[in-house]
Design a protein around this motif. Structure first.
Motif, mmCIF file in Angstrom:
data_model
loop_
_atom_site.group_PDB
_atom_site.id
_atom_site.type_symbol
_atom_site.label_atom_id
_atom_site.label_comp_id
_atom_site.label_asym_id
_atom_site.label_seq_id
_atom_site.Cartn_x
_atom_site.Cartn_y
_atom_site.Cartn_z
ATOM 1 N N GLY A 1 -50.738 -28.183 -84.232
ATOM 2 C CA GLY A 1 -50.927 -26.794 -83.805
ATOM 3 C C GLY A 1 -52.333 -26.559 -83.283
ATOM 4 O O GLY A 1 -52.529 -25.915 -82.249
ATOM 5 N N THR A 2 -53.327 -27.115 -83.987
ATOM 6 C CA THR A 2 -54.726 -26.957 -83.561
ATOM 7 C C THR A 2 -54.957 -27.625 -82.207
ATOM 8 O O THR A 2 -55.624 -27.070 -81.329
ATOM 9 N N GLU A 3 -54.385 -28.828 -82.051
ATOM 10 C CA GLU A 3 -54.582 -29.564 -80.789
ATOM 11 C C GLU A 3 -53.951 -28.832 -79.606
ATOM 12 O O GLU A 3 -54.512 -28.810 -78.504
ATOM 13 N N LYS A 4 -52.788 -28.200 -79.847
ATOM 14 C CA LYS A 4 -52.156 -27.410 -78.773
ATOM 15 C C LYS A 4 -53.053 -26.229 -78.394
ATOM 16 O O LYS A 4 -53.251 -25.928 -77.216
ATOM 17 N N LYS A 5 -53.588 -25.569 -79.429
ATOM 18 C CA LYS A 5 -54.483 -24.428 -79.207
ATOM 19 C C LYS A 5 -55.719 -24.863 -78.414
ATOM 20 O O LYS A 5 -56.126 -24.211 -77.451
ATOM 21 N N VAL A 6 -56.293 -25.998 -78.814
ATOM 22 C CA VAL A 6 -57.471 -26.552 -78.134
ATOM 23 C C VAL A 6 -57.128 -26.860 -76.674
ATOM 24 O O VAL A 6 -57.850 -26.486 -75.744
ATOM 25 N N ALA A 7 -56.000 -27.563 -76.475
ATOM 26 C CA ALA A 7 -55.613 -27.997 -75.126
ATOM 27 C C ALA A 7 -55.445 -26.801 -74.202
ATOM 28 O O ALA A 7 -56.019 -26.762 -73.103
ATOM 29 N N PHE A 8 -54.697 -25.790 -74.658
ATOM 30 C CA PHE A 8 -54.372 -24.683 -73.748
ATOM 31 C C PHE A 8 -55.536 -23.701 -73.587
ATOM 32 O O PHE A 8 -55.728 -23.143 -72.509
ATOM 33 N N SER A 9 -56.337 -23.525 -74.642
ATOM 34 C CA SER A 9 -57.480 -22.608 -74.497
ATOM 35 C C SER A 9 -58.554 -23.232 -73.613
ATOM 36 O O SER A 9 -59.093 -22.564 -72.718
ATOM 37 N N LEU A 10 -58.861 -24.522 -73.800
ATOM 38 C CA LEU A 10 -59.876 -25.167 -72.951
ATOM 39 C C LEU A 10 -59.367 -25.342 -71.514
ATOM 40 O O LEU A 10 -60.128 -25.206 -70.564
ATOM 41 N N ALA A 11 -58.066 -25.631 -71.374
ATOM 42 C CA ALA A 11 -57.479 -25.720 -70.033
ATOM 43 C C ALA A 11 -57.594 -24.373 -69.320
ATOM 44 O O ALA A 11 -57.882 -24.309 -68.119
ATOM 45 N N SER A 12 -57.416 -23.274 -70.080
ATOM 46 C CA SER A 12 -57.526 -21.931 -69.490
ATOM 47 C C SER A 12 -58.954 -21.645 -69.052
ATOM 48 O O SER A 12 -59.180 -21.069 -67.979
ATOM 49 N N VAL A 13 -59.931 -22.048 -69.882
ATOM 50 C CA VAL A 13 -61.344 -21.842 -69.523
ATOM 51 C C VAL A 13 -61.666 -22.598 -68.236
ATOM 52 O O VAL A 13 -62.262 -22.060 -67.296
ATOM 53 N N PHE A 14 -61.254 -23.856 -68.205
ATOM 54 C CA PHE A 14 -61.472 -24.693 -67.019
ATOM 55 C C PHE A 14 -60.799 -24.060 -65.809
ATOM 56 O O PHE A 14 -61.375 -23.950 -64.722
ATOM 57 N N GLY A 15 -59.543 -23.633 -66.016
ATOM 58 C CA GLY A 15 -58.752 -23.068 -64.924
ATOM 59 C C GLY A 15 -59.339 -21.781 -64.375
ATOM 60 O O GLY A 15 -59.419 -21.591 -63.160
ATOM 61 N N LEU A 16 -59.801 -20.890 -65.272
ATOM 62 C CA LEU A 16 -60.391 -19.616 -64.829
ATOM 63 C C LEU A 16 -61.631 -19.869 -63.984
ATOM 64 O O LEU A 16 -61.867 -19.216 -62.964
ATOM 65 N N ARG A 17 -62.437 -20.851 -64.427
ATOM 66 C CA ARG A 17 -63.667 -21.160 -63.696
ATOM 67 C C ARG A 17 -63.350 -21.772 -62.326
ATOM 68 O O ARG A 17 -63.959 -21.438 -61.315
#
Length: 455
Positions: free
Chosen positions: A8-24
């Motif tokens: 669960g933590t790894e999914k949260k990490v993957a999608f939240s960091l992917a979102s940060v990268f994506g927004l930028r």
């Protein structure tokens, strides 16, 4: 929970960091399809300065992304990422308030100073187990591709309703949203992933640059992003001349980019099944060259231009998706961070040079000239691939090593090298880890037995 899936933590990490990268990335890319069309009111506007404005972020990003990664090792990932996003937001505000094209260029250069790529990937590595790290990196990679597609859709729509100024203000808001995600959604790392996996080591950068297989790939990503940026200096103006009003450009770009995703899948599948990535790589290059030739010859035919854009993105998507995994396969064991550092720097420098070259070529010889220059550069890359090797399908492991001194590290590395299926092994005393490259005959339990022998 077993080791087969993301926690669960790894999914949260993957999608939240992917979102940060994506927004930028959306903030950086939304300007691409619209600036040549919506920036004409700016004082000092010219094709050369359009190109420089589109690519300016690449220069500062290329210079600063390795130092920012190293700073994140010293001061922590989150503080460096947050500082980078603040700088990115400031650059967006500068560009939003600019009345001259030079002000926009300065704003874009400041945006690029918020170079957080290395720190974000290092944070992703810190928060994930070794066996799941590749999946997390793949999710982040896919999100970058998706953000590029969305920027082709959103750029023209936002520019139509809010103008160029509104587009830059939206970019600043995306940076603030990224900061909130980092602060409140991404967990704080307790451990640090081994450096060899994530961060560039300055001493190793020169060797990474000159290694023949890696050099081909680094030159490739440089040319790929150079061509992408140069094409977007000329293509929007060509489409208007061919009869597609600027408000409707998203109706071409977005479906073409999504369609190209589906068209590239067969290339990936055939390459893996036949173990001939090199041939598929060359086919993707030829597809892009064909698209560029069509853009140059049929500049006023909207239907041909539409098909050319679809083909261009098909080749682009395949190459963009393949290159990072090829870097990981060809780089020496335990030096992926340094190899990816050189790769990312080459990519950003390509974007900067593409803006300069695209703008300069457009000013001197028009859109057709830009496409011909791009075509020639893709031809040079095709020639470079002739000496490329087909990568062997190997897996990488980073394992903890109970190692106390240099002699023991040397002995462990020697024992690991003798195990069936181990192609390359290195034990790093400072990091207390072993880096392995292995084939399908490898038995993980045997390696763990060697590495735990000191316990």
């Amino acid at each position: 929970m077993g080791n087969n899936g993301l926690s669960g933590t790894e999914k949260k990490v993957a999608f939240s960091l992917a979102s940060v990268f994506g927004l930028r990335m959306m903030g950086l890319f939304m300007i691409m399809p619209v600036f040549a069309l919506y920036g004409q009111h700016l004082e000092g506007f010219s094709p050369l300065w359009v190109g420089i404005a589109i690519g300016a972020y690449g220069l500062t990003q290329a210079v600063l992304q390795i130092p920012m990664g190293i700073l994140s090792d010293k001061y922590g990932r989150k503080p460096v990422i947050l500082a980078g996003l603040v700088v990115f937001a400031i650059g967006s505000v500068i560009a939003a308030n600019a009345e001259t094209i030079y002000g926009v260029v300065f704003g874009r250069a400041v945006q690029g100073m918020g170079a957080i790529a290395a720190a974000v990937l290092a944070l992703a590595a810190d928060l994930t187990r070794d066996e799941q790290r590749t999946k997390v990196m793949a999710i982040i990679g896919m999100c970058i591709g998706l953000s590029f597609a969305l920027s082709l859709l959103m750029g023209p729509i936002v520019a139509q309703h809010l103008g160029l100024t509104g587009l830059f203000w939206l970019t600043a808001l995306l940076a603030i949203l990224g900061m909130l995600l980092i602060q409140f959604l991404v967990p704080n790392p307790i451990t640090q992933a081994p450096k060899g996996d994530t961060l560039a080591t300055p001493a190793k950068l020169k060797r990474m640059f000159f290694e023949p297989q890696l050099f081909r790939l680094n030159a490739g990503i440089f040319i790929l992003h150079l061509v992408l940026t140069a094409v977007f200096v000329a293509l929007p103006l060509d489409l208007v001349d061919a009869g597609l009003v600027k408000e409707k450009h998203w109706m071409l770009y977005f479906p073409a980019f999504v369609g190209a995703f589906f068209l590239m899948v067969p290339l990936i599948i055939i390459g893996v099944k036949r173990k001939n990535t090199k041939a598929m790589f060359q086919i993707a290059l030829v597809i892009m060259m064909f698209a560029l030739a069509a853009m140059a010859i049929f500049a006023s035919n909207l239907w041909v231009l539409s098909v050319a854009v679809l083909l261009f993105f098909t080749g682009f998507n395949y190459l963009e998706a393949s290159l990072p995994s090829l870097i990981a396969k060809f780089c020496p064991v335990g030096e992926k961070g340094s190899a990816m550092g050189v790769y990312s720097t080459s990519q950003f420098l390509g974007a900067f040079c593409g803006g300069m070259l695209g703008g300069g070529a457009f000013q001197l010889v028009g859109a057709v000239g830009v496409f011909i220059v791009a075509l020639v550069l893709m031809g040079i890359w095709l020639l470079l691939t002739l000496g490329m090797k087909n990568p062997v399908l190997l897996k990488s492991y980073t394992l903890e090593a109970a190692v106390k001194d240099k002699n023991q590290a040397r002995d462990m590395a020697a024992q690991l090298s003798q195990l069936m299926g181990v192609v390359e092994a290195i034990v790093v005393l400072d990091e207390k880890v072993a880096y392995l490259k292995v084939d399908e005959h490898f038995d993980l339990r045997e390696a763990r037995a060697v590495l735990g022998s000191a316990q």
